[in-house]
Design a protein around this motif. Structure first.
Motif, PDB file in Angstrom:
ATOM      1  N   PHE A   1       0.834  -1.207   0.000  1.00  0.00           N
ATOM      2  CA  PHE A   1       0.000   0.000   0.000  1.00  0.00           C
ATOM      3  C   PHE A   1       0.866   1.254   0.000  1.00  0.00           C
ATOM      4  CE2 PHE A   1      -3.544  -2.686   0.480  1.00  0.00           C
ATOM      5  CZ  PHE A   1      -4.688  -1.940   0.300  1.00  0.00           C
ATOM      6  N   VAL A   2       1.966   1.242   0.733  1.00  0.00           N
ATOM      7  CA  VAL A   2       2.874   2.395   0.750  1.00  0.00           C
ATOM      8  C   VAL A   2       3.374   2.691  -0.662  1.00  0.00           C
ATOM      9  CG1 VAL A   2       5.161   3.146   1.527  1.00  0.00           C
ATOM     10  CG2 VAL A   2       3.562   2.147   3.165  1.00  0.00           C
ATOM     11  N   GLY A   3       3.608   1.641  -1.447  1.00  0.00           N
ATOM     12  CA  GLY A   3       4.104   1.828  -2.808  1.00  0.00           C
ATOM     13  C   GLY A   3       3.067   2.298  -3.798  1.00  0.00           C
ATOM     14  N   ARG A   4       1.783   2.243  -3.447  1.00  0.00           N
ATOM     15  CA  ARG A   4       0.717   2.581  -4.401  1.00  0.00           C
ATOM     16  C   ARG A   4      -0.041   3.865  -4.093  1.00  0.00           C
ATOM     17  NH1 ARG A   4      -0.963  -1.165  -8.414  1.00  0.00           N
ATOM     18  NH2 ARG A   4       0.577  -2.808  -8.400  1.00  0.00           N
ATOM     19  N   PHE A   5       0.094   4.366  -2.874  1.00  0.00           N
ATOM     20  CA  PHE A   5      -0.667   5.541  -2.464  1.00  0.00           C
ATOM     21  C   PHE A   5       0.275   6.575  -1.873  1.00  0.00           C
ATOM     22  CE2 PHE A   5      -3.528   1.935  -2.194  1.00  0.00           C
ATOM     23  CZ  PHE A   5      -4.680   2.414  -2.791  1.00  0.00           C
ATOM     24  N   PRO A   6      -0.016   7.871  -2.056  1.00  0.00           N
ATOM     25  CA  PRO A   6       0.794   8.897  -1.388  1.00  0.00           C
ATOM     26  C   PRO A   6       0.526   8.849   0.116  1.00  0.00           C
ATOM     27  CG  PRO A   6      -1.087   9.894  -2.490  1.00  0.00           C
ATOM     28  CD  PRO A   6      -1.090   8.445  -2.869  1.00  0.00           C
ATOM     29  N   PRO A   7       1.467   9.319   0.927  1.00  0.00           N
ATOM     30  CA  PRO A   7       1.316   9.247   2.386  1.00  0.00           C
ATOM     31  C   PRO A   7       0.040   9.888   2.917  1.00  0.00           C
ATOM     32  CG  PRO A   7       3.533   9.910   1.815  1.00  0.00           C
ATOM     33  CD  PRO A   7       2.743   9.880   0.532  1.00  0.00           C
ATOM     34  N   ASP A   8      -0.487  10.881   2.219  1.00  0.00           N
ATOM     35  CA  ASP A   8      -1.719  11.528   2.678  1.00  0.00           C
ATOM     36  C   ASP A   8      -2.937  11.073   1.878  1.00  0.00           C
ATOM     37  OD1 ASP A   8      -1.082  12.722   0.281  1.00  0.00           O
ATOM     38  OD2 ASP A   8      -1.454  14.756   0.970  1.00  0.00           O
ATOM     39  N   GLY A   9      -2.810   9.949   1.162  1.00  0.00           N
ATOM     40  CA  GLY A   9      -3.888   9.519   0.288  1.00  0.00           C
ATOM     41  C   GLY A   9      -4.337   8.076   0.457  1.00  0.00           C
ATOM     42  N   TYR A  10      -4.091   7.504   1.626  1.00  0.00           N
ATOM     43  CA  TYR A  10      -4.526   6.126   1.851  1.00  0.00           C
ATOM     44  C   TYR A  10      -6.041   6.052   2.033  1.00  0.00           C
ATOM     45  CZ  TYR A  10       0.391   5.279   2.960  1.00  0.00           C
ATOM     46  OH  TYR A  10       1.754   5.200   2.915  1.00  0.00           O
ATOM     47  N   PRO A  11      -6.653   4.978   1.519  1.00  0.00           N
ATOM     48  CA  PRO A  11      -8.078   4.787   1.833  1.00  0.00           C
ATOM     49  C   PRO A  11      -8.219   4.295   3.270  1.00  0.00           C
ATOM     50  CG  PRO A  11      -7.238   2.928   0.548  1.00  0.00           C
ATOM     51  CD  PRO A  11      -6.121   3.936   0.637  1.00  0.00           C
ATOM     52  N   ALA A  12      -9.398   4.493   3.852  1.00  0.00           N
ATOM     53  CA  ALA A  12      -9.681   3.834   5.122  1.00  0.00           C
ATOM     54  C   ALA A  12      -9.603   2.329   4.845  1.00  0.00           C
ATOM     55  CB  ALA A  12     -11.070   4.229   5.619  1.00  0.00           C
ATOM     56  N   ARG A  13      -9.125   1.571   5.820  1.00  0.00           N
ATOM     57  CA  ARG A  13      -8.898   0.162   5.541  1.00  0.00           C
ATOM     58  C   ARG A  13      -9.221  -0.694   6.751  1.00  0.00           C
ATOM     59  NH1 ARG A  13      -3.155  -0.478   4.240  1.00  0.00           N
ATOM     60  NH2 ARG A  13      -2.832  -0.946   6.424  1.00  0.00           N
ATOM     61  N   MET A  14      -9.783  -1.851   6.476  1.00  0.00           N
ATOM     62  CA  MET A  14      -9.977  -2.898   7.464  1.00  0.00           C
ATOM     63  C   MET A  14      -9.308  -4.138   6.911  1.00  0.00           C
ATOM     64  SD  MET A  14     -11.110  -5.456   9.138  1.00  0.00           S
ATOM     65  CE  MET A  14     -12.484  -6.519   9.140  1.00  0.00           C
ATOM     66  N   THR A  15      -8.518  -4.804   7.730  1.00  0.00           N
ATOM     67  CA  THR A  15      -7.820  -6.007   7.296  1.00  0.00           C
ATOM     68  C   THR A  15      -8.217  -7.160   8.201  1.00  0.00           C
ATOM     69  OG1 THR A  15      -5.956  -4.640   6.583  1.00  0.00           O
ATOM     70  CG2 THR A  15      -5.553  -7.000   6.796  1.00  0.00           C
ATOM     71  N   ALA A  16      -8.493  -8.303   7.602  1.00  0.00           N
ATOM     72  CA  ALA A  16      -8.861  -9.495   8.359  1.00  0.00           C
ATOM     73  C   ALA A  16      -8.279 -10.722   7.669  1.00  0.00           C
ATOM     74  CB  ALA A  16     -10.377  -9.618   8.450  1.00  0.00           C
ATOM     75  N   THR A  17      -8.255 -11.805   8.379  1.00  0.00           N
ATOM     76  CA  THR A  17      -7.822 -13.071   7.789  1.00  0.00           C
ATOM     77  C   THR A  17      -9.037 -13.951   7.542  1.00  0.00           C
ATOM     78  OG1 THR A  17      -7.457 -14.090   9.945  1.00  0.00           O
ATOM     79  CG2 THR A  17      -5.569 -13.010   8.904  1.00  0.00           C
ATOM     80  N   THR A  18      -8.919 -14.812   6.555  1.00  0.00           N
ATOM     81  CA  THR A  18      -9.999 -15.733   6.222  1.00  0.00           C
ATOM     82  C   THR A  18      -9.434 -16.904   5.445  1.00  0.00           C
ATOM     83  OG1 THR A  18     -12.249 -15.855   5.342  1.00  0.00           O
ATOM     84  CG2 THR A  18     -10.632 -14.680   4.009  1.00  0.00           C
ATOM     85  N   GLN A  19     -10.237 -17.911   5.293  1.00  0.00           N
ATOM     86  CA  GLN A  19      -9.888 -19.043   4.455  1.00  0.00           C
ATOM     87  C   GLN A  19     -10.586 -18.842   3.116  1.00  0.00           C
ATOM     88  OE1 GLN A  19     -11.029 -22.740   6.197  1.00  0.00           O
ATOM     89  NE2 GLN A  19     -10.070 -23.967   4.611  1.00  0.00           N
ATOM     90  N   PHE A  20      -9.854 -19.011   2.009  1.00  0.00           N
ATOM     91  CA  PHE A  20     -10.422 -18.821   0.679  1.00  0.00           C
ATOM     92  C   PHE A  20     -10.788 -20.158   0.052  1.00  0.00           C
ATOM     93  CE2 PHE A  20      -7.366 -15.178   0.963  1.00  0.00           C
ATOM     94  CZ  PHE A  20      -8.311 -14.171   1.031  1.00  0.00           C
ATOM     95  N   ILE A  21     -11.733 -20.139  -0.862  1.00  0.00           N
ATOM     96  CA  ILE A  21     -12.098 -21.342  -1.611  1.00  0.00           C
ATOM     97  C   ILE A  21     -10.929 -21.784  -2.480  1.00  0.00           C
ATOM     98  CG2 ILE A  21     -13.556 -22.177  -3.485  1.00  0.00           C
ATOM     99  CD1 ILE A  21     -15.840 -20.586  -2.231  1.00  0.00           C
ATOM    100  N   ASP A  22     -10.265 -20.815  -3.130  1.00  0.00           N
ATOM    101  CA  ASP A  22      -9.118 -21.122  -3.996  1.00  0.00           C
ATOM    102  C   ASP A  22      -7.870 -21.307  -3.133  1.00  0.00           C
ATOM    103  OD1 ASP A  22     -10.767 -20.783  -6.235  1.00  0.00           O
ATOM    104  OD2 ASP A  22     -10.313 -18.647  -6.337  1.00  0.00           O
ATOM    105  N   ASP A  23      -7.303 -22.499  -3.152  1.00  0.00           N
ATOM    106  CA  ASP A  23      -6.151 -22.808  -2.304  1.00  0.00           C
ATOM    107  C   ASP A  23      -4.930 -21.935  -2.580  1.00  0.00           C
ATOM    108  OD1 ASP A  23      -7.474 -24.789  -0.893  1.00  0.00           O
ATOM    109  OD2 ASP A  23      -6.819 -26.381  -2.262  1.00  0.00           O
ATOM    110  N   ASP A  24      -4.819 -21.425  -3.811  1.00  0.00           N
ATOM    111  CA  ASP A  24      -3.644 -20.628  -4.160  1.00  0.00           C
ATOM    112  C   ASP A  24      -3.798 -19.154  -3.797  1.00  0.00           C
ATOM    113  OD1 ASP A  24      -5.633 -20.247  -6.134  1.00  0.00           O
ATOM    114  OD2 ASP A  24      -4.123 -19.643  -7.606  1.00  0.00           O
ATOM    115  N   CYS A  25      -4.988 -18.726  -3.405  1.00  0.00           N
ATOM    116  CA  CYS A  25      -5.257 -17.310  -3.133  1.00  0.00           C
ATOM    117  C   CYS A  25      -4.707 -16.910  -1.765  1.00  0.00           C
ATOM    118  CB  CYS A  25      -6.751 -17.045  -3.193  1.00  0.00           C
ATOM    119  SG  CYS A  25      -7.159 -15.301  -3.001  1.00  0.00           S
ATOM    120  N   ARG A  26      -3.972 -15.788  -1.737  1.00  0.00           N
ATOM    121  CA  ARG A  26      -3.411 -15.279  -0.485  1.00  0.00           C
ATOM    122  C   ARG A  26      -3.998 -13.937  -0.079  1.00  0.00           C
ATOM    123  NH1 ARG A  26       2.904 -16.533  -0.322  1.00  0.00           N
ATOM    124  NH2 ARG A  26       2.484 -15.784   1.778  1.00  0.00           N
ATOM    125  N   VAL A  27      -4.674 -13.229  -1.016  1.00  0.00           N
ATOM    126  CA  VAL A  27      -5.220 -11.910  -0.700  1.00  0.00           C
ATOM    127  C   VAL A  27      -6.384 -11.585  -1.640  1.00  0.00           C
ATOM    128  CG1 VAL A  27      -3.546 -10.700  -2.176  1.00  0.00           C
ATOM    129  CG2 VAL A  27      -4.667  -9.465  -0.316  1.00  0.00           C
TER     130      VAL A  27
END
Length: 116
Positions: free
Chosen positions: A80-106
């Motif tokens: 995220f630091v590499g994609r947004f300016p320091p004063d331009g981050y979106p509000a964010r919520m991060t959580a963990t979960t299990q995905f249907i696709d075994d190869d999916c990480r995010v």
């Protein structure tokens, strides 16, 4: 801008729905062998989805990031630091979960503002 516009997928969800001044994003995921590659792909996909609406990543106001493994949180922060300016981050919520696709990480979903 009062009409609802959808970006359909071959599945039972839209990748984006524009309503009024907001664009709601459905799930976006990346592909690749490592977390950084998958995160970059997810963010690129969001950018591609927003483009027809005349929007960019910096128009995101809120995102939900779903991680398979909380150990990937520092790499997500760096991505995220590499994609947004320091004063331009979106509000964010991060959580963990299990995905249907075994190869999916995010997966990322969110809301972008287009005015109105």
């Amino acid at each position: 801008m009062s009409a609802v516009t959808r970006t359909s997928t071959p599945y039972s969800y839209s990748s984006a729905v524009a309503a009024g001044g907001l664009v709601f994003l459905g799930l976006h995921r990346g592909f690749g062998d490592d977390f950084a590659t998958q995160l970059a792909g997810a963010l690129d996909g969001i950018g591609d989805t927003l483009e027809p609406y005349g929007l960019h990543l910096h128009d995101l106001v809120k995102v939900h990031v779903w991680l398979r493994d909380i150990a990937d949180l520092p790499a997500m922060e760096q991505g995220f630091v590499g994609r947004f300016p320091p004063d331009g981050y979106p509000a964010r919520m991060t959580a963990t979960t299990q995905f249907i696709d075994d190869d999916c990480r995010v997966m990322i979903e969110g809301t972008a503002y287009r005015g109105g």
